[in-house]
Motif scaffolding. Structure first.
Motif, short mmCIF file in Angstrom:
data_model
loop_
_atom_site.label_atom_id
_atom_site.label_comp_id
_atom_site.label_asym_id
_atom_site.label_seq_id
_atom_site.Cartn_x
_atom_site.Cartn_y
_atom_site.Cartn_z
N ILE A 196 31.53 30.87 34.73
CA ILE A 196 32.09 29.53 34.85
C ILE A 196 32.52 29.04 33.46
O ILE A 196 31.68 28.84 32.58
N GLU A 197 33.84 28.88 33.29
CA GLU A 197 34.39 28.49 31.99
C GLU A 197 34.67 27.00 31.97
O GLU A 197 35.38 26.49 32.84
N TYR A 198 34.12 26.27 31.04
CA TYR A 198 34.34 24.83 30.92
C TYR A 198 35.37 24.55 29.81
O TYR A 198 35.70 25.43 29.02
N VAL A 231 31.60 30.74 27.52
CA VAL A 231 31.91 29.88 26.38
C VAL A 231 33.24 30.31 25.78
O VAL A 231 33.34 31.38 25.17
N ASP A 232 34.28 29.49 25.98
CA ASP A 232 35.55 29.72 25.29
C ASP A 232 35.45 28.92 24.00
O ASP A 232 35.30 27.71 24.02
N THR A 233 35.52 29.61 22.86
CA THR A 233 35.23 28.97 21.58
C THR A 233 36.23 27.88 21.22
O THR A 233 36.00 27.12 20.27
N GLY A 234 37.33 27.78 21.99
CA GLY A 234 38.33 26.74 21.71
C GLY A 234 38.22 25.53 22.62
O GLY A 234 39.08 24.65 22.59
N HIS A 235 37.18 25.47 23.42
CA HIS A 235 37.10 24.45 24.47
C HIS A 235 36.11 23.33 24.19
O HIS A 235 35.56 22.73 25.14
N HIS A 236 35.86 23.05 22.92
CA HIS A 236 34.88 22.02 22.56
C HIS A 236 35.52 20.92 21.73
O HIS A 236 36.51 21.14 21.03
N PHE A 258 31.95 35.27 26.61
CA PHE A 258 32.78 34.50 25.70
C PHE A 258 34.26 34.74 25.96
O PHE A 258 34.65 35.83 26.38
N HIS A 259 35.04 33.75 25.67
CA HIS A 259 36.47 33.87 25.39
C HIS A 259 36.60 33.53 23.92
O HIS A 259 36.53 32.38 23.54
N PHE A 260 36.72 34.59 23.12
CA PHE A 260 36.81 34.39 21.68
C PHE A 260 38.23 34.06 21.27
O PHE A 260 39.19 34.65 21.74
MN MN Z 1 39.61 30.94 28.07
#
Ligand code: MN
Ligand code: LRH
Length: 415
Positions: A196-198, A231-236, A258-260
């Motif tokens: 689950i990607e937020y 955890v997509d590192t660009g989604h925060h 991860f989505h790095f």
């Molecule tokens: Mn992504």
């Protein structure tokens, strides 16, 4: 002895002197697995413009060819994530065989619940029964695909949300989303996972139904052991401590992958480890620490994390960008593996604030290139993949074969 080996010997001696098990570090680096995204090899852009790139992959077979090239150079990118319908085929066995012949496995399957006209007000959280049904049906089709391709993970990201306060009832959408996700999870074989990607915003600009790690973790708990958080590192939001979130999710046994990528501002989807290499190192540091944890729930979670890249290379040459991304992940992992964890624990026990910090920066500031070059030699690969890339005819060949598409107007197609 070559300078390369000399440099490696000196580094290995230094690490051994610190009690670092160099053989274990090298074995871990040989086992590293970075999954590249099919969509990272094709044309992509911003809402302002999609520039056609010479040699960009035009279909799933060319994307697999490119992913195979990156794996040949690095030895640590043996799978490619697919996005449906961008990579849809009516011959999944054929595609899996095509990939296998090139040393690749089909990785995570990503449903696309954001590009169909009916998804204007949402997909799995949409308040219209028929539209939610359509979104669930597409997700169930992706479950069938992952069974055919042997993929472990269904990677779910939703653009779902609203743009103005009052536009919709947030709690109603949340409950509808739970129903939709639970039907999809129920249809998945027990040995498969839903990631689950937020994302805290975009394309929704008031509320996003799955906006942060807490919402995704709460949803994953309700959905059961097959559901984990991505955890997509660009989604925060700017200023978010991502490695803290990673440590928390690992300790809860809820981190799935991860989505790095990297960013300075928003979801920039730039090459991982470029604008903030220290953050990437700190993320890997939490993963290595958890992998050495005695609590099996945490160690097992760390051992099953999916490392995937999710980037769009709008101006960079796509193959070189993907290669640089994998190399940056190797470097960050190598630096995290050589952290003197005994010294770190000691400094932390003594509340030696800067002592602990310096144990980490000592590893981060170590030049691990000789170590990675030696690992590649041990794997029968070129010690310098970038040099081999520059000497390779492949990038030039695909430009000849594929030419360049004329791109598009991005988010302003009518313009
Ligand atoms: Mn992504
Ligand atoms: C959304 C996202 C998601 C993908 C898409 C390509 O921002 O990170 O993971 O489906 O990018």
């Amino acid at each position: 002895m070559s300078t390369q080996n000399k440099a490696y010997e000196l580094l290995a001696e230094d690490l051994q002197a610190k009690g670092i098990d160099v053989a274990a570090v090298k074995a871990a680096l040989e086992q590293q697995h970075i999954e590249t995204p099919s969509w990272g090899y094709g044309d992509s852009g911003t809402r302002f413009k999609v520039f056609g790139a010479p040699g960009a992959a035009r279909n799933v077979y060319e994307k697999i060819d490119d992913a195979a090239f990156i794996h040949q150079l690095t030895g640590v990118a043996p799978s490619v994530a697919l996005h449906i319908p961008w990579d849809k085929t009516d011959d999944w066995d054929g595609l899996s065989a095509y990939a296998a012949e090139r040393g690749l496995k089909i990785g995570a399957i990503n449903p696309n619940l954001f590009q169909d006209n009916v998804y204007k007000f949402g997909s799995l959280a949409h308040t219209d029964d028929a539209i939610r049904r359509k979104a669930v049906e597409h997700s169930l089709e992706c479950v069938e695909i992952m069974v055919k391709t042997g993929s472990r993970d269904l990677s779910v990201w939703l653009a779902d949300g609203t743009n103005y306060a009052g536009q919709d009832n947030i709690r109603t959408r949340k409950r509808l989303l739970e129903e939709s996700l639970s039907e999809i999870v129920a249809a998945m074989p027990d040995d498969r996972r839903m990631l689950i990607e937020y994302k805290f915003f975009e394309p929704a600009f008031y509320h996003t139904d799955l906006a942060d790690w807490g919402m995704a973790a709460s949803m994953a708990r309700k959905l059961g052991p097959k559901a984990k958080v991505l955890v997509d590192t660009g989604h925060h939001a700017p200023g978010t401590n991502v490695e803290h979130i990673v440590a928390f999710l690992l300790d809860e046994g809820l981190l799935g992958g991860f989505h790095f990528n990297n960013r300075k501002y928003a979801d920039d989807d730039l090459i991982v480890g470029t604008s903030n290499p220290f953050e990437l190192f700190l993320i890997y540091n939490e993963l290595v620490s958890a992998a050495q944890e005695t609590d099996p729930r945490v160690a097992d979670c760390a051992a099953n994390v999916a490392y995937m890249i999710d980037q769009s290379h709008n101006v960079e040459p796509k193959l070189e960008a993907m290669l640089q991304s994998v190399l940056n992940c190797q470097s960050a992992y190598a630096k995290a593996l050589i952290v003197d964890r005994a010294a770190l624990a000691e400094k932390q026990a003594e509340h030696d604030v800067l002592g602990g910090y310096r144990v980490l920066t000592d590893a981060f500031e170590t030049d691990v290139r000789p170590l990675l070059a030696q690992v590649r030699l041990d794997m029968g690969l070129s010690p310098d993949p970038l040099a081999t890339f520059n000497d390779s005819p492949y990038p030039g060949q695909v430009v000849q074969e594929r030419g360049v598409a004329d791109g598009s107007g991005g988010g302003y197609p009518g313009a």
